[in-house]
Design a protein around this motif. Sequence first.
Motif, PDB file in Angstrom:
ATOM      1  N   MET A  29      40.156  -6.988  13.284  1.00  0.00           N
ATOM      2  CA  MET A  29      40.852  -8.497  13.560  1.00  0.00           C
ATOM      3  C   MET A  29      42.053  -8.385  12.281  1.00  0.00           C
ATOM      4  O   MET A  29      41.249  -8.473  11.247  1.00  0.00           O
ATOM      5  N   GLY A  31      44.926 -10.094  10.780  1.00  0.00           N
ATOM      6  CA  GLY A  31      46.317 -11.547  10.708  1.00  0.00           C
ATOM      7  C   GLY A  31      46.873 -11.552   9.402  1.00  0.00           C
ATOM      8  O   GLY A  31      46.465 -10.818   8.575  1.00  0.00           O
ATOM      9  N   THR A  37      48.217  -8.968   4.050  1.00  0.00           N
ATOM     10  CA  THR A  37      47.576  -8.774   5.405  1.00  0.00           C
ATOM     11  C   THR A  37      45.999  -9.212   5.422  1.00  0.00           C
ATOM     12  O   THR A  37      45.502  -8.499   4.319  1.00  0.00           O
ATOM     13  N   SER A  39      41.876  -8.469   7.640  1.00  0.00           N
ATOM     14  CA  SER A  39      41.872  -7.935   8.025  1.00  0.00           C
ATOM     15  C   SER A  39      40.160  -8.221   8.256  1.00  0.00           C
ATOM     16  O   SER A  39      39.740  -8.420   7.175  1.00  0.00           O
ATOM     17  N   THR A 119      34.845  -9.655  21.833  1.00  0.00           N
ATOM     18  CA  THR A 119      35.778 -10.009  22.232  1.00  0.00           C
ATOM     19  C   THR A 119      35.412 -11.783  23.079  1.00  0.00           C
ATOM     20  O   THR A 119      36.413 -12.371  22.435  1.00  0.00           O
ATOM     21  N   THR A 123      37.144 -12.373  18.669  1.00  0.00           N
ATOM     22  CA  THR A 123      38.478 -12.189  18.991  1.00  0.00           C
ATOM     23  C   THR A 123      39.479 -13.360  18.586  1.00  0.00           C
ATOM     24  O   THR A 123      40.685 -13.521  18.670  1.00  0.00           O
ATOM     25  N   SER A 124      39.196 -15.071  18.650  1.00  0.00           N
ATOM     26  CA  SER A 124      40.085 -15.994  18.902  1.00  0.00           C
ATOM     27  C   SER A 124      40.803 -15.748  17.440  1.00  0.00           C
ATOM     28  O   SER A 124      41.970 -16.539  17.704  1.00  0.00           O
ATOM     29  N   ASN A 131      48.498 -15.608  13.531  1.00  0.00           N
ATOM     30  CA  ASN A 131      49.157 -14.958  13.980  1.00  0.00           C
ATOM     31  C   ASN A 131      47.662 -13.497  13.527  1.00  0.00           C
ATOM     32  O   ASN A 131      48.093 -12.365  13.501  1.00  0.00           O
ATOM     33  N   PRO A 132      46.283 -13.769  14.519  1.00  0.00           N
ATOM     34  CA  PRO A 132      45.522 -12.797  14.669  1.00  0.00           C
ATOM     35  C   PRO A 132      46.312 -11.694  15.740  1.00  0.00           C
ATOM     36  O   PRO A 132      46.089 -11.973  16.886  1.00  0.00           O
ATOM     37  N   HIS A 133      45.491 -10.196  15.459  1.00  0.00           N
ATOM     38  CA  HIS A 133      46.114 -10.065  16.848  1.00  0.00           C
ATOM     39  C   HIS A 133      44.614  -8.526  16.319  1.00  0.00           C
ATOM     40  O   HIS A 133      43.832  -8.476  15.373  1.00  0.00           O
ATOM     41  N   HIS A 134      43.938  -7.940  17.221  1.00  0.00           N
ATOM     42  CA  HIS A 134      43.182  -6.892  17.411  1.00  0.00           C
ATOM     43  C   HIS A 134      43.777  -5.820  16.359  1.00  0.00           C
ATOM     44  O   HIS A 134      44.691  -5.096  16.382  1.00  0.00           O
ATOM     45  N   TYR A 136      42.756  -1.446  14.545  1.00  0.00           N
ATOM     46  CA  TYR A 136      42.262   0.062  15.604  1.00  0.00           C
ATOM     47  C   TYR A 136      41.000   0.034  15.446  1.00  0.00           C
ATOM     48  O   TYR A 136      40.486   0.990  16.427  1.00  0.00           O
TER      49      TYR A 136
END
Length: 161
Positions: A29, A31, A37, A39, A119, A123-124, A131-134, A136
């Motif tokens: 994850m 953000g 950044t 992670s 998940t 992942t929340s 602004n979290p996102h998945h 690689y």
Amino acid sequence: MLVLLAGIFVVHIATVIMLFVSTIANVWMVGSSNVGTVSTGLWLLCNRTCTQLPVSSQDEASLKAVQAFMILSIIFSVVALVLFIIQLFTLEKGKRFYVTGAVMLVCWMCILIAVSIYTARFTSAVAYSTNPHHGYCFILAWICFCFSFIIGILYLVLRKK
């Protein structure tokens, strides 16, 4: 037939490598924060430096399960690769790679369990970020999930000629 065997072998090696990378790297994850950044992975929280991943007591068991199932998936994938090589040279003509396929499908199940738990639980949000996102590694784990299923099924239907 030789081209098919070589292709399956190459995809299997790529799957093992991607499983190693997705388990070891700390980019499940991502953000952003005021520092830059941020992670998180299965082991560490990284911004400029990496520290122990802060996990609440209710999520600690889930994280340990994800870690364990990802390590098991690596082990089963490597075992399936070794079994494939052994069976390639010892299996009689006309026989199928049942054992290799079964071990690869166990690897597939371990990846499914690990990524599903991650998940559902993690992942929340990313700690200390917006602004979290998945990352690689999360995506690589799902790609390995697909590849291990396809390889496992191909091993089950593949007949040594």
